[in-house]
Design a protein around this motif. Sequence first.
Motif, PDB file in Angstrom:
ATOM      1  N   ALA A 139       0.808  -1.229   0.000  1.00  9.96           N
ATOM      2  CA  ALA A 139       0.000   0.000   0.000  1.00  9.96           C
ATOM      3  C   ALA A 139       0.838   1.274   0.000  1.00  9.96           C
ATOM      4  O   ALA A 139       0.286   2.372  -0.151  1.00  9.96           O
ATOM      5  CB  ALA A 139      -0.948   0.012   1.200  1.00  9.96           C
ATOM      6  N   TYR A 140       2.149   1.161   0.145  1.00  6.01           N
ATOM      7  CA  TYR A 140       2.981   2.360   0.147  1.00  6.01           C
ATOM      8  C   TYR A 140       2.940   3.084  -1.202  1.00  6.01           C
ATOM      9  O   TYR A 140       2.941   2.457  -2.265  1.00  6.01           O
ATOM     10  CB  TYR A 140       4.439   2.006   0.440  1.00  6.01           C
ATOM     11  CG  TYR A 140       4.781   1.849   1.901  1.00  6.01           C
ATOM     12  CD1 TYR A 140       4.725   2.926   2.774  1.00  6.01           C
ATOM     13  CD2 TYR A 140       5.197   0.622   2.396  1.00  6.01           C
ATOM     14  CE1 TYR A 140       5.059   2.785   4.108  1.00  6.01           C
ATOM     15  CE2 TYR A 140       5.533   0.470   3.735  1.00  6.01           C
ATOM     16  CZ  TYR A 140       5.467   1.554   4.579  1.00  6.01           C
ATOM     17  OH  TYR A 140       5.796   1.415   5.905  1.00  6.01           O
ATOM     18  N   GLU A 141       2.942   4.412  -1.138  1.00  6.50           N
ATOM     19  CA  GLU A 141       3.107   5.219  -2.335  1.00  6.50           C
ATOM     20  C   GLU A 141       4.536   5.052  -2.841  1.00  6.50           C
ATOM     21  O   GLU A 141       5.487   5.055  -2.064  1.00  6.50           O
ATOM     22  CB  GLU A 141       2.833   6.690  -2.014  1.00  6.50           C
ATOM     23  CG  GLU A 141       1.431   6.961  -1.510  1.00  6.50           C
ATOM     24  CD  GLU A 141       1.264   8.362  -0.943  1.00  6.50           C
ATOM     25  OE1 GLU A 141       2.254   9.132  -0.985  1.00  6.50           O
ATOM     26  OE2 GLU A 141       0.170   8.675  -0.456  1.00  6.50           O
ATOM     27  N   VAL A 142       4.680   4.909  -4.141  1.00  8.00           N
ATOM     28  CA  VAL A 142       5.993   4.678  -4.737  1.00  8.00           C
ATOM     29  C   VAL A 142       6.607   6.015  -5.132  1.00  8.00           C
ATOM     30  O   VAL A 142       5.955   6.827  -5.792  1.00  8.00           O
ATOM     31  CB  VAL A 142       5.866   3.762  -5.964  1.00  8.00           C
ATOM     32  CG1 VAL A 142       7.200   3.608  -6.662  1.00  8.00           C
ATOM     33  CG2 VAL A 142       5.328   2.397  -5.547  1.00  8.00           C
ATOM     34  N   PRO A 143       7.862   6.284  -4.745  1.00 12.33           N
ATOM     35  CA  PRO A 143       8.473   7.566  -5.104  1.00 12.33           C
ATOM     36  C   PRO A 143       8.735   7.665  -6.603  1.00 12.33           C
ATOM     37  O   PRO A 143       8.823   6.657  -7.308  1.00 12.33           O
ATOM     38  CB  PRO A 143       9.791   7.559  -4.315  1.00 12.33           C
ATOM     39  CG  PRO A 143      10.083   6.120  -4.059  1.00 12.33           C
ATOM     40  CD  PRO A 143       8.757   5.445  -3.929  1.00 12.33           C
ATOM     41  N   ASP A 144       8.861   8.892  -7.071  1.00 16.94           N
ATOM     42  CA  ASP A 144       9.125   9.130  -8.487  1.00 16.94           C
ATOM     43  C   ASP A 144      10.366   8.362  -8.931  1.00 16.94           C
ATOM     44  O   ASP A 144      11.390   8.343  -8.237  1.00 16.94           O
ATOM     45  CB  ASP A 144       9.333  10.624  -8.743  1.00 16.94           C
ATOM     46  CG  ASP A 144       8.044  11.425  -8.596  1.00 16.94           C
ATOM     47  OD1 ASP A 144       6.969  10.804  -8.602  1.00 16.94           O
ATOM     48  OD2 ASP A 144       8.135  12.659  -8.467  1.00 16.94           O
ATOM     49  N   GLY A 145      10.267   7.747 -10.083  1.00 15.99           N
ATOM     50  CA  GLY A 145      11.384   7.006 -10.653  1.00 15.99           C
ATOM     51  C   GLY A 145      11.212   5.510 -10.548  1.00 15.99           C
ATOM     52  O   GLY A 145      11.711   4.773 -11.398  1.00 15.99           O
ATOM     53  N   LEU A 146      10.494   5.043  -9.514  1.00 13.95           N
ATOM     54  CA  LEU A 146      10.299   3.620  -9.314  1.00 13.95           C
ATOM     55  C   LEU A 146       8.896   3.203  -9.750  1.00 13.95           C
ATOM     56  O   LEU A 146       7.996   4.032  -9.878  1.00 13.95           O
ATOM     57  CB  LEU A 146      10.512   3.241  -7.851  1.00 13.95           C
ATOM     58  CG  LEU A 146      11.880   3.580  -7.251  1.00 13.95           C
ATOM     59  CD1 LEU A 146      12.004   3.001  -5.842  1.00 13.95           C
ATOM     60  CD2 LEU A 146      13.015   3.089  -8.130  1.00 13.95           C
ATOM     61  N   ALA A 147       8.714   1.906  -9.971  1.00 14.92           N
ATOM     62  CA  ALA A 147       7.419   1.360 -10.339  1.00 14.92           C
ATOM     63  C   ALA A 147       6.864   0.534  -9.183  1.00 14.92           C
ATOM     64  O   ALA A 147       7.621  -0.091  -8.433  1.00 14.92           O
ATOM     65  CB  ALA A 147       7.541   0.486 -11.589  1.00 14.92           C
ATOM     66  N   HIS A 148       5.545   0.532  -9.042  1.00 18.26           N
ATOM     67  CA  HIS A 148       4.899  -0.359  -8.081  1.00 18.26           C
ATOM     68  C   HIS A 148       4.938  -1.777  -8.640  1.00 18.26           C
ATOM     69  O   HIS A 148       4.923  -1.975  -9.858  1.00 18.26           O
ATOM     70  CB  HIS A 148       3.449   0.083  -7.866  1.00 18.26           C
ATOM     71  CG  HIS A 148       2.798  -0.539  -6.681  1.00 18.26           C
ATOM     72  ND1 HIS A 148       2.200  -1.782  -6.720  1.00 18.26           N
ATOM     73  CD2 HIS A 148       2.651  -0.093  -5.401  1.00 18.26           C
ATOM     74  CE1 HIS A 148       1.705  -2.073  -5.535  1.00 18.26           C
ATOM     75  NE2 HIS A 148       1.965  -1.067  -4.711  1.00 18.26           N
ATOM     76  N   TRP A 149       4.959  -2.774  -7.755  1.00 21.70           N
ATOM     77  CA  TRP A 149       5.054  -4.150  -8.273  1.00 21.70           C
ATOM     78  C   TRP A 149       3.857  -4.508  -9.148  1.00 21.70           C
ATOM     79  O   TRP A 149       3.993  -5.303 -10.091  1.00 21.70           O
ATOM     80  CB  TRP A 149       5.232  -5.159  -7.143  1.00 21.70           C
ATOM     81  CG  TRP A 149       4.049  -5.480  -6.276  1.00 21.70           C
ATOM     82  CD1 TRP A 149       3.797  -5.010  -5.021  1.00 21.70           C
ATOM     83  CD2 TRP A 149       2.970  -6.381  -6.577  1.00 21.70           C
ATOM     84  NE1 TRP A 149       2.636  -5.545  -4.529  1.00 21.70           N
ATOM     85  CE2 TRP A 149       2.099  -6.406  -5.455  1.00 21.70           C
ATOM     86  CE3 TRP A 149       2.661  -7.188  -7.666  1.00 21.70           C
ATOM     87  CZ2 TRP A 149       0.948  -7.186  -5.402  1.00 21.70           C
ATOM     88  CZ3 TRP A 149       1.498  -7.969  -7.627  1.00 21.70           C
ATOM     89  CH2 TRP A 149       0.663  -7.955  -6.515  1.00 21.70           C
ATOM     90  N   THR A 150       2.694  -3.925  -8.860  1.00 23.37           N
ATOM     91  CA  THR A 150       1.545  -4.208  -9.719  1.00 23.37           C
ATOM     92  C   THR A 150       1.728  -3.618 -11.109  1.00 23.37           C
ATOM     93  O   THR A 150       1.224  -4.166 -12.092  1.00 23.37           O
ATOM     94  CB  THR A 150       0.241  -3.685  -9.090  1.00 23.37           C
ATOM     95  OG1 THR A 150       0.366  -2.277  -8.836  1.00 23.37           O
ATOM     96  CG2 THR A 150      -0.077  -4.408  -7.799  1.00 23.37           C
ATOM     97  N   GLU A 151       2.450  -2.500 -11.218  1.00 24.01           N
ATOM     98  CA  GLU A 151       2.755  -1.931 -12.533  1.00 24.01           C
ATOM     99  C   GLU A 151       3.680  -2.865 -13.320  1.00 24.01           C
ATOM    100  O   GLU A 151       3.531  -3.013 -14.536  1.00 24.01           O
ATOM    101  CB  GLU A 151       3.397  -0.559 -12.382  1.00 24.01           C
ATOM    102  CG  GLU A 151       2.516   0.506 -11.782  1.00 24.01           C
ATOM    103  CD  GLU A 151       3.257   1.823 -11.654  1.00 24.01           C
ATOM    104  OE1 GLU A 151       3.322   2.574 -12.644  1.00 24.01           O
ATOM    105  OE2 GLU A 151       3.793   2.102 -10.552  1.00 24.01           O
ATOM    106  N   VAL A 152       4.633  -3.463 -12.621  1.00 22.12           N
ATOM    107  CA  VAL A 152       5.539  -4.406 -13.284  1.00 22.12           C
ATOM    108  C   VAL A 152       4.775  -5.635 -13.749  1.00 22.12           C
ATOM    109  O   VAL A 152       4.944  -6.119 -14.874  1.00 22.12           O
ATOM    110  CB  VAL A 152       6.690  -4.791 -12.336  1.00 22.12           C
ATOM    111  CG1 VAL A 152       7.583  -5.859 -12.973  1.00 22.12           C
ATOM    112  CG2 VAL A 152       7.513  -3.562 -11.969  1.00 22.12           C
ATOM    113  N   ALA A 153       3.912  -6.153 -12.881  1.00 20.25           N
ATOM    114  CA  ALA A 153       3.167  -7.375 -13.209  1.00 20.25           C
ATOM    115  C   ALA A 153       2.138  -7.152 -14.308  1.00 20.25           C
ATOM    116  O   ALA A 153       1.744  -8.111 -14.985  1.00 20.25           O
ATOM    117  CB  ALA A 153       2.482  -7.919 -11.957  1.00 20.25           C
TER     118      ALA A 153
END
Length: 337
Positions: A139-153
């Motif tokens: 549930a953490y907000e992802v900082p600019d530059g990184l992707a959330h794991w759901t975005e990767v999946a």
Amino acid sequence: MRFPRPLRPGDTIGVTAPSSGVTAALRPRLDHNVAWLRERGYDVRVGECLGGDRVVSAPKEQRADELMAMLRDPEVRAIVPPWGGALGIDLLDQLDWREIGTFEPTWTVGFSDSCSWMLPLTTLLGWGTIHGVNLMDTAYEVPDGLAHWTEVATATEPVVQRSPGRFRTSGWDDYEADPTVESMTLDGAGGWTLVGGGGLDVSGRLVGGCIEIVSSLAATRFGDVAAFGREYADDGLIVFLEASEDDAHTIGRHLHTLRLAGWFDDATAILIGRTGAPDKPDLSQREAVLDALGMLDIPIVLDVECGHTQPSLPLVTGALAHLVVDPDRQEITQELV
């Protein structure tokens, strides 16, 4: 390599604890993350192996059966443990690896002790897995530059990530006091460091994990990264590693073990995660890395966001990655090919 199909809203995500479970006091944090996924359209199936009274969530036979059932079920498109633990290695001779090899790949997401059973999915079966985040971090907000794991999946195009230049200097949030926390305290400044300076532009297939865990697999068929490297020698490997809590003397021994086991024989670069693990008076964590790996003439990048210090950079084991590190860019691009 075999990568799971992209995750989509409506898909089922399984939650089980192949290693440590969740105490009653921390169950609200788990529930918050489950609700977060459900709010985004996923059907979340919570398993029975979640007990937090002992070092593992349930007897190894029960944990193996539940993990196998989720891997076997075509409706379960991702499996996300709450976190790692200590003794997930006891599952390795309980899982039916031959049968798993006949399944359609499922996304598995986790790090720390989850590396004990996730790494063999890549080295033995050629499955891509997502390293770097657990359910309790979801549930953490992802900082600019990184992707959330759901975005990767869910990605259907290459995933580009860059160092956010910020990190947490110590500790973790108190999930018991605030089970719904979603904002990371990134109070430190700094990005990746290429040992020796200059610039780096290389490609290779990603493989690695938590040093304390994967070093225990190096002498077994479950952690034969040397054979994996030979299989993909034309691509080369980008090996990522991170220390959880062992002191610098112990991490140095672990890294020597991985070197002697051939983990870096086909490496084009080595990524070392930023760590809060302790130094020793006569050896720092950085010095332990250089003592074990500095003679290899392989580029080493330090302080990458891939471990037990927030934030986390989701890395897909087996993905073909393009790594650029220079004064202007600190960037990694992953392709699921």
